[in-house]
Design an enzyme around this catalytic site. Structure first.
Site, mmCIF file in Angstrom:
data_model
loop_
_atom_site.group_PDB
_atom_site.id
_atom_site.type_symbol
_atom_site.label_atom_id
_atom_site.label_comp_id
_atom_site.label_asym_id
_atom_site.label_seq_id
_atom_site.Cartn_x
_atom_site.Cartn_y
_atom_site.Cartn_z
ATOM 1 N N TRP A 101 13.297 39.503 48.321
ATOM 2 C CA TRP A 101 13.648 40.819 47.763
ATOM 3 C C TRP A 101 15.034 41.231 48.200
ATOM 4 C CZ3 TRP A 101 10.997 41.395 43.759
ATOM 5 C CH2 TRP A 101 9.646 41.086 43.710
ATOM 6 N N ASP A 171 14.893 49.173 51.715
ATOM 7 C CA ASP A 171 13.769 48.968 50.798
ATOM 8 C C ASP A 171 12.498 48.927 51.655
ATOM 9 O OD1 ASP A 171 11.757 47.961 49.162
ATOM 10 O OD2 ASP A 171 12.885 46.207 48.474
ATOM 11 N N LYS A 195 2.655 48.989 46.373
ATOM 12 C CA LYS A 195 2.170 48.242 47.530
ATOM 13 C C LYS A 195 1.274 49.127 48.398
ATOM 14 C CE LYS A 195 4.782 45.137 45.865
ATOM 15 N NZ LYS A 195 6.139 44.722 46.170
HETATM 16 C C1 LIG Z 1 7.250 44.213 45.361
HETATM 17 C C2 LIG Z 1 8.565 44.437 45.979
HETATM 18 C C3 LIG Z 1 9.726 44.654 45.211
HETATM 19 C C4 LIG Z 1 9.724 44.598 43.692
HETATM 20 O O1 LIG Z 1 9.041 45.655 43.152
HETATM 21 P P1 LIG Z 1 8.976 45.866 41.561
HETATM 22 O O2 LIG Z 1 8.382 47.216 41.460
HETATM 23 O O3 LIG Z 1 8.142 44.783 41.006
HETATM 24 O O4 LIG Z 1 10.368 45.826 41.056
HETATM 25 C C5 LIG Z 1 10.903 44.904 45.874
HETATM 26 N N1 LIG Z 1 10.961 44.946 47.210
HETATM 27 C C6 LIG Z 1 9.880 44.723 47.979
HETATM 28 C C7 LIG Z 1 10.006 44.776 49.457
HETATM 29 C C8 LIG Z 1 8.656 44.465 47.386
HETATM 30 O O5 LIG Z 1 7.580 44.252 48.160
#
Ligand SMILES: *Cc1c(COP(=O)(O)O)cnc(C)c1O
Length: 360
Positions: A101, A171, A195
């Site tokens: 990511w 993030d 998540k």
């Molecule tokens: C799942 C995830 C993403 C991507 O998320 P989307 O909503 O599918 O774009 C980005 N960063 C992290 C840390 C993730 O776990």
């Protein structure tokens, strides 16, 4: 009704209580005679939903007044572009690459300016967090970027990097609201909610006000400007109404559970059960350097691909779903987010013990 123990990395398990409440309100939300899904986002009832969601989140995370809370769309991945488009003043940013990511964010940023990878753990398949106490931070960097909890590899920054005075952008998709955070240490915290908080599609961005600017990268679409969303209370256009409503319910659930300190204790207790077993197991092994282990995502392997596949299959048959590791990593991964009950982890470990006994 048979609910399974769902170890999915995302979209992931939500509190049963929240799902039941949403079900009860499906046809008639609080006497409006309609579902939240059918409601105008300009209605009084909806304004209350989004206002309360924001207030509860501010309360939970202790978000200072000089930070805006934005409910956006496009997934966490859209932020990979929005961040450089909006925050690069000098056109320079430093990225710490600790997994896929972070790497995707880093690669996307290269389209909009000079993105530097100032540290990486790619050399050991992202199984650790690099030492970030004295990095070669660029003098003109507009921000330093991290992915705080690496969903795929199961690592977590337990200490934030020394950004040498630069703004930190993080993030937190897979560790959102899993423990208390000091918001003032960040310029921006953001995450997709699927998540740990709600249904996919909603992204929450918490941004320090002075970083929300008008003079963004030329050509930045209106919908990709933080200022537009901030000035319009996340309702420049139709927001992901139903998703935000569920997030709001999860915030209330978290408050009822005792807030983020209580969540942290709960998550530590859960993760310890699994890690302790992995540390003593003769069959299963954790893949992450101990001091960098995530409380949320726990990858492990047997060392044999066939045995891994057999385990995932047997676990599924026993009611433990989504234990297969990420398609790029293999092995297993148990995601044990806030809403995973302790019993889920206890029973998984019992199952792993039995599997081990019959396979060694
Ligand atoms: C799942 C995830 C993403 C991507 O998320 P989307 O909503 O599918 O774009 C980005 N960063 C992290 C840390 C993730 O776990």
């Amino acid at each position: 009704m048979a609910r399974v123990y769902n170890f999915s990395a995302g979209p992931a398990v939500l509190p049963e209580e929240v799902l039941k409440e949403a079900a009860a309100e499906m046809l008639d939300y609080k006497g409006t005679g309609m579902s939240v899904m059918e409601m105008s986002h300009r209605s009084k009832a909806y304004q209350e939903i989004i206002d309360e969601a924001e207030a509860d989140l501010r309360d939970l995370m202790n978000i200072p007044d000089n930070y805006k809370v934005l409910f956006l769309q496009g997934g966490a991945s859209q932020q990979f572009a929005m961040i450089p488009m909006n925050l690069m003043k000098n056109g320079v940013a430093d990225y710490i690459v600790t997994g896929q990511w972070a790497k995707k964010a880093y690669q996307e940023a290269q389209k909009y300016g000079k993105a530097n990878a100032v540290a990486s753990s790619a050399d050991k398949t992202f199984s650790y967090i690099p030492d970030c106490s004295d990095l070669p931070i660029s003098e003109d960097a507009d921000y330093v970027y991290i992915c705080e909890n690496n969903t795929i590899y199961g690592t977590k920054f337990h200490t934030l990097p020394n950004t040498k005075g630069k703004i930190l952008v993080s993030d937190v998709s897979s560790c959102f609201l899993s423990e208390p955070v000091d918001v003032t240490k960040y310029g921006m915290i953001y995450g997709g909610v699927q998540k740990n908080i709600g249904p996919a599609g909603v992204v929450i961005a918490i941004i320090r006000e002075d970083l929300i600017r008008e003079d963004v990268l030329p050509g930045t679409p209106t919908m990709l400007q933080y200022k537009i969303h901030a000035d319009n209370g996340s309702m420049y256009n139709t927001p992901p109404c139903y998703g935000i409503y569920i997030c709001g319910k999860v915030f209330k659930w978290l408050k009822k559970m005792g807030g983020l300190e209580a969540m942290k204790a709960h998550n530590e207790k859960k993760a310890k059960i699994l890690y302790d077993f992995l540390d003593e197991s003769k069959l299963f092994k954790g893949t992450v350097r101990k001091e960098d282990r995530s409380l949320m995502n726990v990858p492990f392997v047997t060392g044999s691909e066939e045995l891994d596949a057999e385990f995932v299959k047997a676990a599924k048959a026993a009611g433990f779903e989504n234990l297969k590791g990420h398609r790029t990593v293999g092995g297993m991964r148990a995601s044990i987010y806030n809403a995973m009950p302790i019993e889920g982890v206890e029973k998984l470990v019992e199952f792993m013990k039995a599997f081990e006994a019959s396979h060694t």
